[in-house]
Design a protein around this motif. Sequence first.
Motif, PDB file in Angstrom:
ATOM      1  N   HIS A  58      34.502   1.043 -49.493  1.00  0.00           N
ATOM      2  CA  HIS A  58      33.056   0.903 -50.360  1.00  0.00           C
ATOM      3  C   HIS A  58      31.871   0.500 -49.394  1.00  0.00           C
ATOM      4  N   GLN A  59      32.255  -0.446 -48.250  1.00  0.00           N
ATOM      5  CA  GLN A  59      31.009  -0.470 -47.406  1.00  0.00           C
ATOM      6  C   GLN A  59      30.878   0.512 -46.890  1.00  0.00           C
ATOM      7  N   LEU A  60      31.553   1.356 -46.211  1.00  0.00           N
ATOM      8  CA  LEU A  60      31.194   2.588 -45.334  1.00  0.00           C
ATOM      9  C   LEU A  60      30.714   3.559 -46.313  1.00  0.00           C
ATOM     10  N   GLU A  61      31.007   3.638 -47.649  1.00  0.00           N
ATOM     11  CA  GLU A  61      30.176   4.571 -48.644  1.00  0.00           C
ATOM     12  C   GLU A  61      28.726   3.864 -48.675  1.00  0.00           C
ATOM     13  N   ARG A  62      28.513   2.660 -48.895  1.00  0.00           N
ATOM     14  CA  ARG A  62      27.457   2.173 -49.124  1.00  0.00           C
ATOM     15  C   ARG A  62      26.108   2.286 -47.856  1.00  0.00           C
ATOM     16  N   GLU A  63      26.822   2.031 -46.604  1.00  0.00           N
ATOM     17  CA  GLU A  63      26.081   2.021 -45.583  1.00  0.00           C
ATOM     18  C   GLU A  63      25.912   3.322 -44.783  1.00  0.00           C
ATOM     19  N   VAL A  64      26.894   4.324 -44.778  1.00  0.00           N
ATOM     20  CA  VAL A  64      26.828   5.509 -44.296  1.00  0.00           C
ATOM     21  C   VAL A  64      26.687   6.887 -45.355  1.00  0.00           C
ATOM     22  N   PHE A  65      27.336   6.765 -46.162  1.00  0.00           N
ATOM     23  CA  PHE A  65      27.323   7.942 -47.191  1.00  0.00           C
ATOM     24  C   PHE A  65      25.916   7.823 -48.070  1.00  0.00           C
ATOM     25  N   MET A  66      25.430   6.722 -48.204  1.00  0.00           N
ATOM     26  CA  MET A  66      24.250   6.616 -49.082  1.00  0.00           C
ATOM     27  C   MET A  66      22.892   6.359 -48.093  1.00  0.00           C
ATOM     28  N   ASP A  67      23.206   6.416 -46.881  1.00  0.00           N
ATOM     29  CA  ASP A  67      21.919   6.524 -45.852  1.00  0.00           C
ATOM     30  C   ASP A  67      21.535   7.920 -45.483  1.00  0.00           C
ATOM     31  N   PRO A  68      20.191   8.218 -45.831  1.00  0.00           N
ATOM     32  CA  PRO A  68      19.683   9.469 -45.721  1.00  0.00           C
ATOM     33  C   PRO A  68      20.051  10.105 -44.274  1.00  0.00           C
ATOM     34  N   MET A  69      19.733   9.167 -43.371  1.00  0.00           N
ATOM     35  CA  MET A  69      19.948   9.856 -42.025  1.00  0.00           C
ATOM     36  C   MET A  69      21.447  10.101 -41.536  1.00  0.00           C
ATOM     37  N   MET A  70      22.174   8.998 -41.935  1.00  0.00           N
ATOM     38  CA  MET A  70      23.707   9.570 -41.517  1.00  0.00           C
ATOM     39  C   MET A  70      24.261  10.486 -42.457  1.00  0.00           C
ATOM     40  N   ALA A  71      24.045  10.761 -43.842  1.00  0.00           N
ATOM     41  CA  ALA A  71      24.555  11.635 -44.550  1.00  0.00           C
ATOM     42  C   ALA A  71      24.018  13.018 -43.945  1.00  0.00           C
TER      43      ALA A  71
END
Length: 142
Positions: A58-71
């Motif tokens: 869930h932390q990966l989802e919040r910090e990576v998959f919800m981050d515009p640049m990383m997504a």
Amino acid sequence: MIAVVVLIVGRIVSSRYPVEKDVDLVHWTPAGQATAAAMRLHRQIFYEFSAEWCGPCHQLEREVFMDPMMAAEINNRFIAVKVVDRQREDGRNIPSVQQIIDRYGVTAFPTVVIAAADGKVRERTVGYSGSGPFMSFLFHAR
């Protein structure tokens, strides 16, 4: 009395302008379509293995998959496939999910596997230690 008025006004304003829920910005592709899409677009496949009970997932989802640049990095370079393990919740996985988990030897969550269109593993990371190390993993993935 002032505090009550402030709370009432705040409640009215928040009901008219609801806060958007967190949005996963990665464009996930169903596993059954990933190989064809990877071949057609000449991209590697980004498999993200997770489980509902997994806090670091869930932390990966919040910090990576919800981050515009990383997504955007994931969307531009890979065909992304989310594989959710349901062993703990349902006592088993559906066969297609278990087949992918077995194929890539996933034993811990989160695991991210970057594979060529033919399924050959190019890169792998297990666990999640923050957005910085994950960004480095993404940028160095060949």
